[in-house]
Design a protein around this motif. Sequence first.
Motif, PDB file in Angstrom:
ATOM      1  N   ASP A  64       0.832  -1.211   0.000  1.00  0.00           N
ATOM      2  CA  ASP A  64       0.000   0.000   0.000  1.00  0.00           C
ATOM      3  C   ASP A  64       0.862   1.254   0.000  1.00  0.00           C
ATOM      4  O   ASP A  64       0.531   2.233  -0.675  1.00  0.00           O
ATOM      5  N   ASP A  65       1.961   1.221   0.744  1.00  0.00           N
ATOM      6  CA  ASP A  65       2.854   2.388   0.779  1.00  0.00           C
ATOM      7  C   ASP A  65       3.440   2.661  -0.606  1.00  0.00           C
ATOM      8  O   ASP A  65       3.568   3.810  -1.022  1.00  0.00           O
ATOM      9  N   ARG A  66       3.794   1.578  -1.306  1.00  0.00           N
ATOM     10  CA  ARG A  66       4.355   1.737  -2.651  1.00  0.00           C
ATOM     11  C   ARG A  66       3.294   2.289  -3.598  1.00  0.00           C
ATOM     12  O   ARG A  66       3.589   3.158  -4.418  1.00  0.00           O
ATOM     13  N   VAL A  67       2.071   1.797  -3.491  1.00  0.00           N
ATOM     14  CA  VAL A  67       0.984   2.306  -4.338  1.00  0.00           C
ATOM     15  C   VAL A  67       0.809   3.804  -4.098  1.00  0.00           C
ATOM     16  O   VAL A  67       0.724   4.584  -5.050  1.00  0.00           O
ATOM     17  N   ARG A  77      -4.352   8.514  -9.100  1.00  0.00           N
ATOM     18  CA  ARG A  77      -4.982   8.143  -7.834  1.00  0.00           C
ATOM     19  C   ARG A  77      -4.619   6.698  -7.508  1.00  0.00           C
ATOM     20  O   ARG A  77      -4.540   5.868  -8.430  1.00  0.00           O
ATOM     21  N   PRO A  78      -4.418   6.378  -6.247  1.00  0.00           N
ATOM     22  CA  PRO A  78      -4.142   4.981  -5.879  1.00  0.00           C
ATOM     23  C   PRO A  78      -5.216   4.024  -6.401  1.00  0.00           C
ATOM     24  O   PRO A  78      -4.903   2.919  -6.840  1.00  0.00           O
ATOM     25  N   ASP A  79      -6.473   4.466  -6.390  1.00  0.00           N
ATOM     26  CA  ASP A  79      -7.562   3.627  -6.898  1.00  0.00           C
ATOM     27  C   ASP A  79      -7.376   3.305  -8.380  1.00  0.00           C
ATOM     28  O   ASP A  79      -7.759   2.230  -8.839  1.00  0.00           O
ATOM     29  N   ASP A  80      -6.814   4.249  -9.131  1.00  0.00           N
ATOM     30  CA  ASP A  80      -6.591   4.003 -10.556  1.00  0.00           C
ATOM     31  C   ASP A  80      -5.520   2.935 -10.770  1.00  0.00           C
ATOM     32  O   ASP A  80      -5.625   2.123 -11.693  1.00  0.00           O
ATOM     33  N   ILE A  81      -4.508   2.924  -9.924  1.00  0.00           N
ATOM     34  CA  ILE A  81      -3.469   1.892 -10.019  1.00  0.00           C
ATOM     35  C   ILE A  81      -4.083   0.531  -9.700  1.00  0.00           C
ATOM     36  O   ILE A  81      -3.847  -0.448 -10.413  1.00  0.00           O
ATOM     37  N   ALA A  82      -4.897   0.476  -8.660  1.00  0.00           N
ATOM     38  CA  ALA A  82      -5.546  -0.784  -8.290  1.00  0.00           C
ATOM     39  C   ALA A  82      -6.473  -1.272  -9.406  1.00  0.00           C
ATOM     40  O   ALA A  82      -6.483  -2.458  -9.743  1.00  0.00           O
TER      41      ALA A  82
END
Length: 92
Positions: A64-67, A77-82
């Motif tokens: 999560d920290d890397r994201v 956005r982190p959500d976009d990476i996920a």
Amino acid sequence: MAKSMMSKQTAHDIADRLLLHILADEELLSSLLGRSGLNPSQLAEVVNGPGIHEFVLEFVSESDDRVMACADAIGARPDDIALASRMLSRRD
């Protein structure tokens, strides 16, 4: 971007931006090489191979920290990476 709406091209674009960020960040690059067991010349083959987007997104998504850090670095956005990771890991 809506959670359920992302094109494969957008997912690939996010993965490409992440790859460029990783290659420019010595600590991330070292982590990627260590995790994958690849040496730099083998990484060059992977970077030019068909599974690079999934490979990069899987690596970033391990932490999560890397994201969070990578999302900030590439302006996503982190959500976009996920979402990109989920989309490209599908085999349908």
